[in-house]
Design a protein around this motif. Structure first.
Motif, PDB file in Angstrom:
ATOM      1  N   VAL A  30       0.845  -1.206   0.000  1.00 49.28           N
ATOM      2  CA  VAL A  30       0.000   0.000   0.000  1.00 49.28           C
ATOM      3  C   VAL A  30       0.874   1.246   0.000  1.00 49.28           C
ATOM      4  CG1 VAL A  30      -1.622   1.381   1.390  1.00 49.28           C
ATOM      5  CG2 VAL A  30      -2.018  -1.080   1.075  1.00 49.28           C
ATOM      6  N   GLU A  31       1.895   1.247   0.842  1.00 48.40           N
ATOM      7  CA  GLU A  31       2.793   2.402   0.915  1.00 48.40           C
ATOM      8  C   GLU A  31       3.529   2.611  -0.403  1.00 48.40           C
ATOM      9  OE1 GLU A  31       4.574   5.781   2.130  1.00 48.40           O
ATOM     10  OE2 GLU A  31       2.883   4.759   3.063  1.00 48.40           O
ATOM     11  N   ALA A  32       3.962   1.525  -1.041  1.00 50.42           N
ATOM     12  CA  ALA A  32       4.672   1.644  -2.323  1.00 50.42           C
ATOM     13  C   ALA A  32       3.750   2.170  -3.421  1.00 50.42           C
ATOM     14  CB  ALA A  32       5.251   0.286  -2.721  1.00 50.42           C
ATOM     15  N   ALA A  33       2.476   1.843  -3.359  1.00 53.60           N
ATOM     16  CA  ALA A  33       1.524   2.266  -4.393  1.00 53.60           C
ATOM     17  C   ALA A  33       0.966   3.666  -4.138  1.00 53.60           C
ATOM     18  CB  ALA A  33       0.370   1.268  -4.476  1.00 53.60           C
ATOM     19  N   ARG A  34       1.120   4.174  -2.921  1.00 54.95           N
ATOM     20  CA  ARG A  34       0.529   5.461  -2.551  1.00 54.95           C
ATOM     21  C   ARG A  34       0.980   6.596  -3.466  1.00 54.95           C
ATOM     22  NH1 ARG A  34       2.359   9.439   0.381  1.00 54.95           N
ATOM     23  NH2 ARG A  34       4.096   8.199   1.155  1.00 54.95           N
ATOM     24  N   ARG A  51      -4.416  15.754  -0.981  1.00 59.14           N
ATOM     25  CA  ARG A  51      -3.668  15.882   0.267  1.00 59.14           C
ATOM     26  C   ARG A  51      -4.377  15.155   1.399  1.00 59.14           C
ATOM     27  NH1 ARG A  51      -3.181  18.373   4.604  1.00 59.14           N
ATOM     28  NH2 ARG A  51      -4.134  20.368   4.807  1.00 59.14           N
ATOM     29  N   ARG A  52      -5.706  15.317   1.487  1.00 56.48           N
ATOM     30  CA  ARG A  52      -6.481  14.616   2.527  1.00 56.48           C
ATOM     31  C   ARG A  52      -6.372  13.106   2.362  1.00 56.48           C
ATOM     32  NH1 ARG A  52     -11.976  17.013   1.761  1.00 56.48           N
ATOM     33  NH2 ARG A  52     -12.603  14.922   2.338  1.00 56.48           N
ATOM     34  N   LEU A  53      -6.465  12.643   1.134  1.00 47.17           N
ATOM     35  CA  LEU A  53      -6.349  11.211   0.871  1.00 47.17           C
ATOM     36  C   LEU A  53      -4.952  10.719   1.247  1.00 47.17           C
ATOM     37  CD1 LEU A  53      -7.462   8.566  -0.251  1.00 47.17           C
ATOM     38  CD2 LEU A  53      -6.769   9.331  -2.522  1.00 47.17           C
ATOM     39  N   ASP A  54      -3.942  11.461   0.862  1.00 49.66           N
ATOM     40  CA  ASP A  54      -2.569  11.102   1.185  1.00 49.66           C
ATOM     41  C   ASP A  54      -2.386  10.992   2.695  1.00 49.66           C
ATOM     42  OD1 ASP A  54       0.166  10.540   0.775  1.00 49.66           O
ATOM     43  OD2 ASP A  54       0.691  12.664   0.904  1.00 49.66           O
ATOM     44  N   LEU A  55      -2.874  11.981   3.424  1.00 51.54           N
ATOM     45  CA  LEU A  55      -2.742  11.961   4.884  1.00 51.54           C
ATOM     46  C   LEU A  55      -3.522  10.806   5.499  1.00 51.54           C
ATOM     47  CD1 LEU A  55      -2.923  15.784   5.697  1.00 51.54           C
ATOM     48  CD2 LEU A  55      -0.909  14.295   5.739  1.00 51.54           C
ATOM     49  N   LYS A  58      -1.553   7.631   4.843  1.00 53.73           N
ATOM     50  CA  LYS A  58      -0.352   7.603   5.691  1.00 53.73           C
ATOM     51  C   LYS A  58      -0.724   7.257   7.134  1.00 53.73           C
ATOM     52  CE  LYS A  58       2.637  10.900   3.301  1.00 53.73           C
ATOM     53  NZ  LYS A  58       3.181  12.271   3.335  1.00 53.73           N
ATOM     54  N   GLU A  59      -1.795   7.888   7.625  1.00 49.07           N
ATOM     55  CA  GLU A  59      -2.243   7.621   8.997  1.00 49.07           C
ATOM     56  C   GLU A  59      -2.646   6.155   9.150  1.00 49.07           C
ATOM     57  OE1 GLU A  59      -5.903   8.915  11.974  1.00 49.07           O
ATOM     58  OE2 GLU A  59      -5.499  10.117  10.204  1.00 49.07           O
ATOM     59  N   PHE A  60      -3.396   5.648   8.183  1.00 47.13           N
ATOM     60  CA  PHE A  60      -3.838   4.261   8.207  1.00 47.13           C
ATOM     61  C   PHE A  60      -2.644   3.311   8.231  1.00 47.13           C
ATOM     62  CE2 PHE A  60      -4.647   0.450   5.649  1.00 47.13           C
ATOM     63  CZ  PHE A  60      -5.621  -0.162   6.414  1.00 47.13           C
ATOM     64  N   VAL A  61      -1.702   3.520   7.321  1.00 50.62           N
ATOM     65  CA  VAL A  61      -0.542   2.638   7.229  1.00 50.62           C
ATOM     66  C   VAL A  61       0.278   2.714   8.515  1.00 50.62           C
ATOM     67  CG1 VAL A  61       1.661   2.245   6.025  1.00 50.62           C
ATOM     68  CG2 VAL A  61      -0.436   2.593   4.718  1.00 50.62           C
ATOM     69  N   ALA A  62       0.488   3.913   9.042  1.00 47.73           N
ATOM     70  CA  ALA A  62       1.277   4.067  10.268  1.00 47.73           C
ATOM     71  C   ALA A  62       0.615   3.343  11.441  1.00 47.73           C
ATOM     72  CB  ALA A  62       1.458   5.552  10.592  1.00 47.73           C
ATOM     73  N   ILE A  99     -12.252   7.878   2.518  1.00 50.94           N
ATOM     74  CA  ILE A  99     -11.662   7.319   1.301  1.00 50.94           C
ATOM     75  C   ILE A  99     -12.756   6.901   0.330  1.00 50.94           C
ATOM     76  CG2 ILE A  99     -10.332   5.360   0.399  1.00 50.94           C
ATOM     77  CD1 ILE A  99      -8.501   5.677   2.853  1.00 50.94           C
ATOM     78  N   SER A 100     -13.850   6.346   0.861  1.00 48.58           N
ATOM     79  CA  SER A 100     -14.975   5.967  -0.005  1.00 48.58           C
ATOM     80  C   SER A 100     -15.586   7.189  -0.678  1.00 48.58           C
ATOM     81  CB  SER A 100     -16.046   5.231   0.812  1.00 48.58           C
ATOM     82  OG  SER A 100     -15.542   4.016   1.288  1.00 48.58           O
ATOM     83  N   ALA A 101     -15.739   8.287   0.072  1.00 46.95           N
ATOM     84  CA  ALA A 101     -16.294   9.521  -0.497  1.00 46.95           C
ATOM     85  C   ALA A 101     -15.374  10.063  -1.593  1.00 46.95           C
ATOM     86  CB  ALA A 101     -16.489  10.569   0.600  1.00 46.95           C
TER      87      ALA A 101
END
Length: 158
Positions: A30-34, A51-55, A58-62, A99-101
């Protein structure tokens, strides 16, 4: 996602650890594909939403990485406690909803682009049918001859 049920449903500690190792691998993917995914979304999402999606990702993966590491390094019970915490569950639900929205927004944008392309294609098709092709000109031009002033002008007839 590391959910308490994934660890609870394991038949033994070894199976639970195998699930956590598999999750670690998936989180790396997931991190590699982000980055490439967000780059592909440049034309489909405004900068603020990207930016919101990226954050959110990142939060989810962390968080998932931390919970997985907790289960592998400390104990499965520690990972279960963290994964089933009420605030954690609500945060995970919020992130999935966000993410769904964003996914629905991208699909709506793509639908709009597809509709616009279909309209342009119909218009081009109608234009080609309605406007007959023009025939090539029957005019003939010969190179200029004589003085330098007359050489700058070609002579055409027809």
């Amino acid at each position: 996602m590391v959910e308490a049920s994934a660890v609870y449903s394991a038949s033994d500690t070894e199976e639970a650890k195998q699930r956590l190792f598999a999750l670690q691998t998936a989180l790396g993917e997931v991190e590699a594909a982000r980055g490439p995914f967000l780059s592909a979304m440049v034309e489909h999402l405004p900068p603020e939403k990207r930016r919101r999606l990226d954050l959110a990702v990142k939060e989810f993966v962390a968080y998932q990485t931390e919970t997985t590491a907790l289960g592998l390094a400390v104990s499965l019970r520690a990972a279960q406690i963290q994964a089933s915490d009420e605030a954690t569950v609500k945060n995970r639900e919020r992130m999935v909803a966000e993410i769904s929205a964003l996914g629905r927004d991208v699909l709506a944008h793509l639908d709009g682009q597809r509709d616009a392309a279909a309209r342009a294609q119909r218009k081009a098709f109608i234009t080609l049918i309605a406007a007959p092709a023009t025939e090539p000109s029957s005019r003939r031009c010969s190179p200029p001859s004589g003085s330098s002033e007359r050489r700058s002008k070609a002579r055409c007839t027809g």
